[in-house]
Design a protein around this motif. Structure first.
Motif, PDB file in Angstrom:
ATOM      1  N   GLN A 366      -1.003 -36.893 -23.510  1.00  0.00           N
ATOM      2  CA  GLN A 366      -1.989 -36.474 -22.507  1.00  0.00           C
ATOM      3  C   GLN A 366      -2.892 -37.650 -22.119  1.00  0.00           C
ATOM      4  O   GLN A 366      -3.067 -38.599 -22.885  1.00  0.00           O
ATOM      5  CB  GLN A 366      -2.875 -35.336 -23.059  1.00  0.00           C
ATOM      6  CG  GLN A 366      -2.147 -34.024 -23.287  1.00  0.00           C
ATOM      7  CD  GLN A 366      -1.432 -33.949 -24.633  1.00  0.00           C
ATOM      8  OE1 GLN A 366      -1.407 -34.918 -25.408  1.00  0.00           O
ATOM      9  NE2 GLN A 366      -0.825 -32.819 -24.910  1.00  0.00           N
ATOM     10  N   ASN A 397     -12.539 -32.485  -8.383  1.00  0.00           N
ATOM     11  CA  ASN A 397     -11.580 -32.199  -9.449  1.00  0.00           C
ATOM     12  C   ASN A 397     -10.134 -32.428  -9.020  1.00  0.00           C
ATOM     13  O   ASN A 397      -9.285 -32.785  -9.835  1.00  0.00           O
ATOM     14  CB  ASN A 397     -11.739 -30.752  -9.942  1.00  0.00           C
ATOM     15  CG  ASN A 397     -12.978 -30.603 -10.816  1.00  0.00           C
ATOM     16  OD1 ASN A 397     -13.435 -31.575 -11.416  1.00  0.00           O
ATOM     17  ND2 ASN A 397     -13.535 -29.408 -10.863  1.00  0.00           N
ATOM     18  N   ARG A 398      -9.851 -32.226  -7.721  1.00  0.00           N
ATOM     19  CA  ARG A 398      -8.488 -32.424  -7.232  1.00  0.00           C
ATOM     20  C   ARG A 398      -8.103 -33.903  -7.303  1.00  0.00           C
ATOM     21  O   ARG A 398      -6.999 -34.256  -7.714  1.00  0.00           O
ATOM     22  CB  ARG A 398      -8.395 -31.902  -5.792  1.00  0.00           C
ATOM     23  CG  ARG A 398      -6.990 -31.809  -5.226  1.00  0.00           C
ATOM     24  CD  ARG A 398      -7.010 -31.102  -3.878  1.00  0.00           C
ATOM     25  NE  ARG A 398      -8.033 -31.654  -3.014  1.00  0.00           N
ATOM     26  CZ  ARG A 398      -7.876 -32.733  -2.276  1.00  0.00           C
ATOM     27  NH1 ARG A 398      -6.765 -33.422  -2.323  1.00  0.00           N
ATOM     28  NH2 ARG A 398      -8.856 -33.155  -1.484  1.00  0.00           N
ATOM     29  N   ALA A 401      -7.549 -34.839 -10.861  1.00  0.00           N
ATOM     30  CA  ALA A 401      -6.258 -34.329 -11.348  1.00  0.00           C
ATOM     31  C   ALA A 401      -5.119 -35.247 -10.913  1.00  0.00           C
ATOM     32  O   ALA A 401      -4.164 -35.462 -11.663  1.00  0.00           O
ATOM     33  CB  ALA A 401      -6.028 -32.913 -10.831  1.00  0.00           C
ATOM     34  N   GLU A 402      -5.228 -35.812  -9.701  1.00  0.00           N
ATOM     35  CA  GLU A 402      -4.191 -36.736  -9.211  1.00  0.00           C
ATOM     36  C   GLU A 402      -4.148 -37.998 -10.075  1.00  0.00           C
ATOM     37  O   GLU A 402      -3.073 -38.493 -10.423  1.00  0.00           O
ATOM     38  CB  GLU A 402      -4.459 -37.110  -7.751  1.00  0.00           C
ATOM     39  CG  GLU A 402      -4.139 -35.985  -6.770  1.00  0.00           C
ATOM     40  CD  GLU A 402      -4.630 -36.271  -5.351  1.00  0.00           C
ATOM     41  OE1 GLU A 402      -5.167 -37.377  -5.114  1.00  0.00           O
ATOM     42  OE2 GLU A 402      -4.481 -35.376  -4.491  1.00  0.00           O
ATOM     43  N   GLU A 404      -5.233 -38.192 -13.180  1.00  0.00           N
ATOM     44  CA  GLU A 404      -4.760 -37.765 -14.510  1.00  0.00           C
ATOM     45  C   GLU A 404      -3.235 -37.714 -14.544  1.00  0.00           C
ATOM     46  O   GLU A 404      -2.603 -38.174 -15.509  1.00  0.00           O
ATOM     47  CB  GLU A 404      -5.336 -36.380 -14.841  1.00  0.00           C
ATOM     48  CG  GLU A 404      -4.937 -35.902 -16.228  1.00  0.00           C
ATOM     49  CD  GLU A 404      -5.512 -34.535 -16.565  1.00  0.00           C
ATOM     50  OE1 GLU A 404      -5.398 -34.132 -17.728  1.00  0.00           O
ATOM     51  OE2 GLU A 404      -6.066 -33.867 -15.667  1.00  0.00           O
ATOM     52  N   ALA A 405      -2.610 -37.186 -13.473  1.00  0.00           N
ATOM     53  CA  ALA A 405      -1.144 -37.102 -13.412  1.00  0.00           C
ATOM     54  C   ALA A 405      -0.519 -38.499 -13.455  1.00  0.00           C
ATOM     55  O   ALA A 405       0.495 -38.713 -14.138  1.00  0.00           O
ATOM     56  CB  ALA A 405      -0.718 -36.375 -12.131  1.00  0.00           C
TER      57      ALA A 405
END
Length: 437
Positions: A366, A397-398, A401-402, A404-405
């Motif tokens: 992770q 947050n979007r 998240a990108e 993080e991916a």
């Protein structure tokens, strides 16, 4: 009570759900009573509408909502009880012949597959690397100089040469007829920089101010102007002005104009190196990640859920329509785009997503908060105000998240490179940046 799960084929499963009618009815009654206290209807004071009137008006929609909710809850509970990882939405149909006082439903759905990844020590991956050379820095300095060039008019008898800015009038005809876009006055372009078709540049190169010339020009078959693509035109061109370019010297004045605090040429070159190395790092990560993902797909064995593939196809079709709309295509949202166009790509994405998720879960790959922070700081470093860019990422947050991916994929890439048979291959800076030839 144990849930009976029936396997239909591969990843498809079926379970039967049973609901007592009285539980549904009592929930319907409770919702109607609540509605009666809130609803406004002509002829009645607020909160005083009789229950039977409310039931007559809203009974069907409330019944439908309750059934949906209760069946959904029953399905979630049964899937949880059976420890099923459900992919997509279930297809639920009511069954005939349920016992008195009960309703019965069949829920058909897919589950996520078991992912088997073969021993990665047998995977072969070619890992590329590239260095930022002094030559690459020199060329970047030249690009920066060109962006700041100035122009001065040449003498009347000077011939146009590469690097000059020329001002021309031109008119082109095909079969004696002028065509759209084939005529212009006081048109400027830089000779030798590919702004015009080669035959046009070749004709103007060597001409003097005040001269005119006619010449034939063949439009390429793939020319963006469809009306003239593949056709031959006759052009008349008149040179009105020729200006020589003057590039600024590579000195402290140039360095300061480019925002280098101490204004030295060494500091300018160091800053360029740092920016190019950052770009090289991102491109190497991307290329090597692709090689790793190809190796992973080849080493993984799994069935893929059709519902996940269809959801990915739907996303890709939606994205394609949005792209068409942005390009000004009329009725883009109704454009017929068959699913099969995207199916292979969608299947690969879903397969890869499941394999990556399995590796992340089993090997704890992770994204850590400090990795996300470091990646965002890398992305922000090339901007004038990095702190503002960092805040921009953390403010949504979007966007987070990108990032993080991407970090998770980088973690997976490093993990696989640590296990696989890796062949190192050095490539040139130009090849990496797509400047071959």
């Amino acid at each position: 009570m144990a849930v009976n799960v029936e396997t239909l084929e591969k990843l498809e499963r079926k379970i039967t759900l049973t609901l007592p009618v009285n539980v549904i009815q009592s929930e319907v009654d409770a919702r109607l009573r609540k509605l009666a206290r809130q609803v406004k209807m002509d002829g009645f004071r607020p909160g005083k509408v009789p229950l039977n009137v409310v039931a007559q008006r809203y009974g069907y929609s409330v019944q439908y909502e309750v059934m949906n909710d209760k069946v959904g809850e029953a399905f979630a509970s049964a899937a949880n009880e059976a420890k099923l990882r459900v992919a997509g939405q279930p297809r639920i149909t009511e069954k005939e012949g349920a016992p008195e006082g009960e309703l019965s439903f069949d829920a058909i759905f897919e589950v996520y597959p078991e992912v088997k990844i073969a021993d990665l020590s047998g995977a072969e991956v070619e890992k590329i690397n590239a260095e930022v050379t002094d030559d690459a820095i020199d060329r970047t300095v030249d690009i920066l100089r060109k962006q700041r060039r100035t122009f001065a008019q040449r003498a009347q008898d000077a011939a146009a040469q590469d690097g000059d800015r020329v001002t021309v009038d031109f008119e082109g005809k095909i079969d004696g007829e002028t065509f759209q876009g084939g005529k212009a006055d006081d048109f400027q372009f830089l000779v030798g920089e590919g702004q015009m078709l080669k035959e046009f540049e070749d004709a103007v190169r060597g001409m003097k101010s005040g001269e005119s010339k006619t010449f034939p020009l063949s439009f390429p078959a793939d020319y963006h102007g469809k009306d003239v693509a593949g056709k031959q035109a006759d052009f008349l061109v008149t040179v009105k002005k020729i200006e020589a370019a003057h590039l600024p010297e590579v000195n402290e004045a140039l360095a300061k104009s480019l925002g280098i605090p101490d204004g030295t040429v060494d500091a300018l070159r160091a800053d360029i190196r740092k920016n190019l190395e950052r770009e090289v790092k991102f491109r190497l990560q991307s290329r090597n990640k692709q090689a790793v993902m190809d190796a992973l797909v080849a080493k993984a064995e799994l069935d893929i859920p059709n519902s996940s593939v269809q959801a990915e196809i739907d996303r890709m079709v939606e994205s394609a329509r949005a792209d068409l709309k942005q390009r000004g295509i009329k009725d883009a949202d109704k454009a017929p785009i068959p699913d099969d166009v995207f199916r292979p790509q969608a299947e690969r994405r879903v397969r890869l997503g499941l394999v990556v998720a399995e590796l992340v879960r089993t090997h704890e790959l992770q994204a850590k908060p400090e990795q996300i922070k470091s990646h965002i700081e890398d992305l922000a470093a090339s901007y004038e105000k990095p702190a503002d860019v960092v805040r921009w990422y953390y403010g949504d947050n979007r966007r987070l998240a990108e990032v993080e991916a991407i970090v998770i994929e980088n973690n997976v890439t490093e993990f696989v490179l640590g296990k696989a048979k890796v062949t190192d291959k050095a490539i040139s800076f130009d090849e990496l940046m797509g400047q071959q030839g």
